[in-house]
Scaffold this motif. Structure first.
Motif, mmCIF file in Angstrom:
data_model
loop_
_atom_site.group_PDB
_atom_site.id
_atom_site.type_symbol
_atom_site.label_atom_id
_atom_site.label_comp_id
_atom_site.label_asym_id
_atom_site.label_seq_id
_atom_site.Cartn_x
_atom_site.Cartn_y
_atom_site.Cartn_z
ATOM 1 N N GLY A 1 -30.412 11.798 18.301
ATOM 2 C CA GLY A 1 -30.723 10.216 18.025
ATOM 3 C C GLY A 1 -31.960 9.999 18.766
ATOM 4 N N GLY A 2 -32.412 8.768 18.168
ATOM 5 C CA GLY A 2 -33.595 8.139 18.920
ATOM 6 C C GLY A 2 -33.336 6.669 19.111
ATOM 7 N N VAL A 3 -34.370 6.085 19.748
ATOM 8 C CA VAL A 3 -34.253 4.730 20.222
ATOM 9 C C VAL A 3 -35.438 3.918 19.691
ATOM 10 C CG1 VAL A 3 -34.069 3.139 22.310
ATOM 11 C CG2 VAL A 3 -32.727 5.071 22.111
ATOM 12 N N THR A 4 -35.437 3.050 19.023
ATOM 13 C CA THR A 4 -36.422 1.934 18.779
ATOM 14 C C THR A 4 -35.876 0.541 18.674
ATOM 15 O OG1 THR A 4 -37.821 3.518 17.562
ATOM 16 C CG2 THR A 4 -38.113 1.141 17.612
ATOM 17 N N PRO A 5 -36.117 -0.337 19.919
ATOM 18 C CA PRO A 5 -35.587 -1.577 19.674
ATOM 19 C C PRO A 5 -35.646 -2.378 18.400
ATOM 20 C CG PRO A 5 -36.603 -1.124 21.819
ATOM 21 C CD PRO A 5 -36.965 -0.112 20.974
ATOM 22 N N GLY A 6 -34.665 -3.012 18.125
ATOM 23 C CA GLY A 6 -34.844 -3.796 16.867
ATOM 24 C C GLY A 6 -34.620 -3.111 15.327
ATOM 25 N N LYS A 7 -34.799 -1.467 15.551
ATOM 26 C CA LYS A 7 -34.219 -0.579 14.462
ATOM 27 C C LYS A 7 -33.117 -0.039 14.670
ATOM 28 C CE LYS A 7 -39.294 -0.445 13.304
ATOM 29 N NZ LYS A 7 -40.431 0.429 13.020
ATOM 30 N N GLY A 8 -31.935 -0.269 15.272
ATOM 31 C CA GLY A 8 -30.774 0.175 15.342
ATOM 32 C C GLY A 8 -30.005 0.208 14.096
ATOM 33 N N GLY A 9 -29.417 1.233 13.736
ATOM 34 C CA GLY A 9 -28.535 1.333 12.498
ATOM 35 C C GLY A 9 -29.356 1.961 11.513
ATOM 36 N N MET A 10 -30.571 2.130 11.541
ATOM 37 C CA MET A 10 -31.175 2.954 10.565
ATOM 38 C C MET A 10 -31.132 4.687 10.771
ATOM 39 S SD MET A 10 -35.500 2.215 11.196
ATOM 40 C CE MET A 10 -35.948 3.616 10.022
ATOM 41 N N THR A 11 -31.915 5.417 9.914
ATOM 42 C CA THR A 11 -31.834 6.913 10.332
ATOM 43 C C THR A 11 -33.218 7.173 9.922
ATOM 44 O OG1 THR A 11 -31.135 7.671 7.968
ATOM 45 C CG2 THR A 11 -29.532 7.260 9.722
ATOM 46 N N VAL A 12 -33.572 8.136 10.503
ATOM 47 C CA VAL A 12 -34.865 8.851 10.259
ATOM 48 C C VAL A 12 -34.782 10.430 10.154
ATOM 49 C CG1 VAL A 12 -35.490 9.021 12.928
ATOM 50 C CG2 VAL A 12 -37.343 8.943 11.245
ATOM 51 N N SER A 13 -35.877 10.668 9.228
ATOM 52 C CA SER A 13 -35.561 12.162 9.049
ATOM 53 C C SER A 13 -36.558 12.882 9.626
ATOM 54 C CB SER A 13 -35.964 12.390 7.621
ATOM 55 O OG SER A 13 -36.067 13.643 7.007
ATOM 56 N N LEU A 14 -35.850 13.829 10.529
ATOM 57 C CA LEU A 14 -36.733 14.906 11.456
ATOM 58 C C LEU A 14 -36.438 16.245 10.676
ATOM 59 C CD1 LEU A 14 -35.877 13.490 14.875
ATOM 60 C CD2 LEU A 14 -37.911 12.961 13.202
ATOM 61 N N HIS A 15 -37.560 16.750 10.395
ATOM 62 C CA HIS A 15 -37.348 18.186 9.640
ATOM 63 C C HIS A 15 -36.341 18.209 8.410
ATOM 64 C CE1 HIS A 15 -38.420 22.353 8.894
ATOM 65 N NE2 HIS A 15 -37.062 22.814 9.461
ATOM 66 N N ASP A 16 -35.166 18.917 8.917
ATOM 67 C CA ASP A 16 -33.941 18.877 8.107
ATOM 68 C C ASP A 16 -32.738 18.288 8.618
ATOM 69 O OD1 ASP A 16 -33.439 20.529 10.016
ATOM 70 O OD2 ASP A 16 -32.905 22.294 8.772
ATOM 71 N N ARG A 17 -33.250 17.270 9.541
ATOM 72 C CA ARG A 17 -31.802 16.402 9.992
ATOM 73 C C ARG A 17 -32.096 15.019 9.821
ATOM 74 N NH1 ARG A 17 -29.780 17.808 16.051
ATOM 75 N NH2 ARG A 17 -29.642 19.779 14.940
ATOM 76 N N MET A 18 -31.179 14.260 9.615
ATOM 77 C CA MET A 18 -31.242 12.795 9.623
ATOM 78 C C MET A 18 -30.520 12.530 10.905
ATOM 79 S SD MET A 18 -32.463 12.112 6.832
ATOM 80 C CE MET A 18 -32.437 10.375 7.080
ATOM 81 N N VAL A 19 -31.499 11.744 11.620
ATOM 82 C CA VAL A 19 -31.101 11.054 13.095
ATOM 83 C C VAL A 19 -30.865 9.773 13.140
ATOM 84 C CG1 VAL A 19 -32.247 11.121 15.253
ATOM 85 C CG2 VAL A 19 -32.431 13.140 14.213
ATOM 86 N N PRO A 20 -29.871 9.244 13.883
ATOM 87 C CA PRO A 20 -29.404 7.754 14.052
ATOM 88 C C PRO A 20 -30.268 7.236 14.953
ATOM 89 C CG PRO A 20 -27.809 9.041 15.135
ATOM 90 C CD PRO A 20 -28.861 9.980 14.398
ATOM 91 N N VAL A 21 -30.628 6.046 14.879
ATOM 92 C CA VAL A 21 -31.571 5.122 15.584
ATOM 93 C C VAL A 21 -30.722 4.280 16.374
ATOM 94 C CG1 VAL A 21 -33.783 3.582 15.818
ATOM 95 C CG2 VAL A 21 -33.483 5.672 14.030
ATOM 96 N N TYR A 22 -30.982 4.030 17.633
ATOM 97 C CA TYR A 22 -30.212 2.945 18.434
ATOM 98 C C TYR A 22 -31.209 1.994 18.934
ATOM 99 C CZ TYR A 22 -26.527 6.613 18.175
ATOM 100 O OH TYR A 22 -25.699 7.486 17.814
#
Length: 309
Positions: free
Chosen positions: A37-58
């Motif tokens: 997972g990843g953390v960016t305040p205000g962007k929770g709920g989205m996902t980000v693509s890292l290489h071949d993986r979709m990672v949730p953002v909190y």
């Protein structure tokens, strides 16, 4: 075994939606790191693509650790906000899972911010900070491993040499040379060259000394301060494993800062000559040039009966 980070550690990225977080996060996933997972305040709920993986953002570290039970966070947050990010991560790890590891890659954090961070870390005794202004930490695995930071993954391979360095690029040089002589690494740590930091040489030396996988150590220091002399004193009193040392900055003019904020000879103290003398007095095998680190290591292993040729 390894130190502080296992081959299958669960990792969070603070600043994952930024350019640096996304780029290096993709390289970490490509290497085999388990980014959960990843953390960016205000962007929770989205996902980000890292290489071949979709990672949730909190939105927060507390939420991210609670959802993923990650044990490591790596920080790619701009300097004005990095100090707060370190403290948020430390608080979340301590409160949610009773400890963890925070790796801060960010360069240029104001020194007073880091003084505040180091004071705050005393409230989180089971959380370790590596950095800031460092390449990170990597524990190579038999297939992949945990690459937490910006180091090039392809030069690493699993083995028995522990590496700790203030310099990022010289860390990579030491890794490439140990791999080049047929050895591998247990864990490699770039502690950074800032004057105020979380983890120092002695912390790493103590951990390597206790790690059964690590059979020899490469320590790379640089001019300025007294950390290398203190490390040499610790090795003289406590070390049982072969240590190879190199000190960067032997040609630096006194009073001129060389790259790292802590790399400055002031008042005649912190010179390369002083540090090399301390290394030799402690029984450390000194490499006079970075290009011979591998050969000096091979000779040290042979002398210790850990290698035939």
């Amino acid at each position: 075994m390894s130190i502080w980070v296992g081959e299958d550690a669960k990792v969070l990225i603070q600043g994952v939606t930024g350019r640096q977080g996304t780029f290096h996060g993709s390289k970490m996933v490509e290497y085999g790191t388990d980014i959960v997972g990843g953390v960016t305040p205000g962007k929770g709920g989205m996902t980000v693509s890292l290489h071949d993986r979709m990672v949730p953002v909190y939105n927060s570290m507390e939420e991210a650790v609670g959802e993923t039970m990650a044990e490591v966070s790596v920080i790619y947050v701009p300097p004005p906000y990095a100090g707060a990010a370190i403290k948020e991560a430390a608080s979340a790890f301590q409160s949610v899972r009773g400890g963890g590891l925070v790796v801060c890659i960010t360069e240029g954090i104001p020194i007073l911010d880091m003084v505040d961070v180091v004071n705050a870390m005393a409230s989180y005794p089971d959380v370790r900070l590596i950095g800031p202004n460092c390449p990170g930490i990597i524990t190579p695995g038999s297939n992949g491993g945990s690459k937490i930071g910006i180091m090039p993954g392809h030069i690493h391979r699993k083995g028995r040499i522990g590496i700790v360095s203030k310099s990022g690029t010289l860390t990579y040089e030491a890794v490439a040379q140990t791999t080049g002589i047929g050895e591998g690494q247990s864990t490699c740590i770039g502690i950074g060259g800032d004057p105020v930091q979380g983890t120092g040489f002695i912390d790493c030396l103590e951990a390597f000394e206790s790690d059964p996988q690590t059979e020899a150590i490469v320590l790379i220091g640089e001019i300025g301060g007294s950390a290398e002399e203190e490390a040499a004193e610790w090795i003289s009193a406590n070390g049982t494993k072969p240590v190879v040392g190199f000190v960067a900055g032997s040609t630096a003019p006194p009073g001129k800062r060389m790259g790292h904020a802590g790399a400055i000879i002031s008042g005649g103290k912190g010179t390369a000559a002083e540090k090399i003398s301390a290394f030799r007095s402690a029984g450390i095998h000194v490499a006079d040039d970075p290009s011979v680190i591998g050969q000096v290591l091979a000779d040290a292993l042979i002398e210790a009966g850990l290698r035939d040729s």
